[in-house]
Motif scaffolding. Structure first.
Motif, short mmCIF file in Angstrom:
data_model
loop_
_atom_site.label_atom_id
_atom_site.label_comp_id
_atom_site.label_asym_id
_atom_site.label_seq_id
_atom_site.Cartn_x
_atom_site.Cartn_y
_atom_site.Cartn_z
N UNK A 95 0.84 -1.21 0.00
CA UNK A 95 0.00 0.00 0.00
C UNK A 95 0.88 1.25 0.00
N UNK A 96 0.38 2.26 -0.70
CA UNK A 96 1.09 3.55 -0.67
C UNK A 96 0.32 4.56 0.17
N UNK A 97 -0.63 4.06 0.92
CA UNK A 97 -1.45 4.93 1.77
C UNK A 97 -2.80 5.21 1.14
N UNK A 98 -2.86 5.08 -0.20
CA UNK A 98 -4.14 5.33 -0.89
C UNK A 98 -4.60 4.08 -1.60
N UNK A 99 -3.69 3.57 -2.45
CA UNK A 99 -3.99 2.34 -3.19
C UNK A 99 -3.30 1.16 -2.55
N UNK A 100 -3.84 0.01 -2.87
CA UNK A 100 -3.16 -1.20 -2.39
C UNK A 100 -3.32 -2.30 -3.43
N UNK A 101 -2.44 -3.25 -3.37
CA UNK A 101 -2.48 -4.38 -4.30
C UNK A 101 -1.91 -5.62 -3.62
N UNK A 102 -2.52 -6.76 -3.94
CA UNK A 102 -2.00 -8.02 -3.40
C UNK A 102 -1.06 -8.66 -4.41
N UNK A 103 -0.07 -9.33 -3.90
CA UNK A 103 0.83 -10.08 -4.80
C UNK A 103 1.42 -11.26 -4.03
N UNK A 104 1.94 -12.18 -4.83
CA UNK A 104 2.51 -13.40 -4.23
C UNK A 104 4.00 -13.43 -4.52
N UNK A 105 4.77 -13.66 -3.49
CA UNK A 105 6.21 -13.89 -3.67
C UNK A 105 6.43 -15.40 -3.64
N UNK A 106 6.90 -15.92 -4.78
CA UNK A 106 7.13 -17.37 -4.86
C UNK A 106 8.51 -17.71 -4.30
#
Ligand SMILES: [Ca+2]
Ligand SMILES: [Ca+2]
Ligand SMILES: [Ca+2]
Ligand SMILES: [Ca+2]
Length: 328
Positions: A95-106
């Motif tokens: 998150x940058x404080x406004x937007x957020x995104x999920x991701x996977x670290x393999x």
């Protein structure tokens, strides 16, 4: 208001089984040039299954956070739990404080050969071989499994040789063989001790089972980090394969003629073992029988013992072409 789209790129983290690895900006790259990097935070959405994520050496739980600064100053580590599962992943949210995104670290786990072979539980404890014969040592008698090595490449090394025979692989005496050789039926025990007489002999082969040549089991995945081929566990299992060698009646009796047999005219005399005896290295003396091939010309042989089941002596009755073995 600025339009900010958070994009995350990841590079697979590679860690040796049971080892730890720093998670850095090499593994997690964020493309958000509009935000001050100090505003970027990561939070752990799902824990890895086969290890843990650490911040400054302390494990992070679900929901735990770390900053861009933590990532780049090498405070984040992944510690693998040493299990034999060769992959893992971590679900994160940025998150940058406004937007957020999920991701996977393999995470790719590089296998390490740290588990020793284990002998199968229900092996048949005793092999049977007939005197001077050769029998296959099959996987009913010796078989081991190894959770992180190729079972067919496990090596059996003879630590103590058999006393009365040899171990052969494809007909040639050997001091080691692989489990693959056993499965293909190429490994045999050959009794070479010669005549054993009347009672079974016992033989033992002491085997050490090694996964040194089998190495860590790499299931189709390729990796570029060199791995130790020498096993990292302390000891190898040792197994005594017991063999019973059974006697075979394959030696003929031999006859010994003793002192001259003398009988007075018209009288009878007993033939004793001083006159005639037989020995046999692998037949009990009581089981040896003399057979009358041709009767004497001027007299006859009689067996003074009664016939089996009768009380009356056979005295006076000529021994015909029958077996007799009662003469002592
Ligand atoms: Ca292992
Ligand atoms: Ca192993
Ligand atoms: Ca014999
Ligand atoms: Ca015999």
């Amino acid at each position: 208001m600025e339009l900010s789209i958070l994009k995350v790129f990841t590079n697979t983290l590679k860690v040796a089984e049971g080892d730890q690895c720093l998670v850095s900006g090499e593994h997690i790259l964020v493309s958000d040039m509009d935000t001050k990097l100090d505003d970027i935070y990561f939070s752990l959405q799902r824990l890895p299954l086969h290890g843990r994520v650490e911040l400054n050496g302390f494990p992070l739980n679900t929901g735990g956070t770390f900053s861009w600064g933590d990532l780049h100053s090498l405070r984040i580590r992944y510690q693998h739990d040493g299990s034999e599962v060769l992959q893992d992943d971590i679900l994160l949210e940025v998150t940058d404080g406004i937007n957020s995104a999920e991701f996977v670290l393999h995470i790719e786990v590089l296998p390490v050969n740290d588990e020793p072979p284990v002998l199968k539980a229900d092996l048949i404890p005793m092999m049977h071989c007939s005197e001077s014969e050769e029998v296959a040592i099959t996987s009913e008698y010796i078989f081991a499994t190894d959770i992180d090595s190729d079972d067919s490449k496990l090596v059996f090394t003879i630590a103590r040789k058999p006393q009365h025979g040899v171990v052969r692989k494809a007909g040639i005496t050997t001091d080691h063989f692989s489990q693959g050789d056993v499965i293909s039926g190429a490994v045999t025990y050959k009794h070479t001790g010669g005549e054993i007489g009347l009672v079974p002999h016992f033989d033992t082969i002491t085997l050490v089972i090694s996964d040194g040549e089998a190495g860590p089991f790499v299931n189709g995945c390729c990796y570029d980090v060199p791995h130790p081929s020498f096993p990292l566990h302390q000891s190898f299992p040792v197994y005594d394969l017991n063999i019973t060698v059974y006697p075979i009646d394959n030696q003929p009796p031999s006859i010994t003629i003793g002192t001259m047999f003398v009988v007075d005219e018209s009288f009878s005399a007993a033939i004793t073992i001083n006159h005639l005896s037989a020995t046999d290295p692998d037949t009990a003396a009581d089981d040896l029988e003399f057979v009358l091939v041709s009767p004497p010309q001027f007299g006859y042989l009689e067996n003074t013992l009664p016939s089996v089941g009768f009380e009356k002596s056979n005295m006076g009755i000529s021994v015909g072409k029958s077996w007799f073995h009662d003469r002592k």
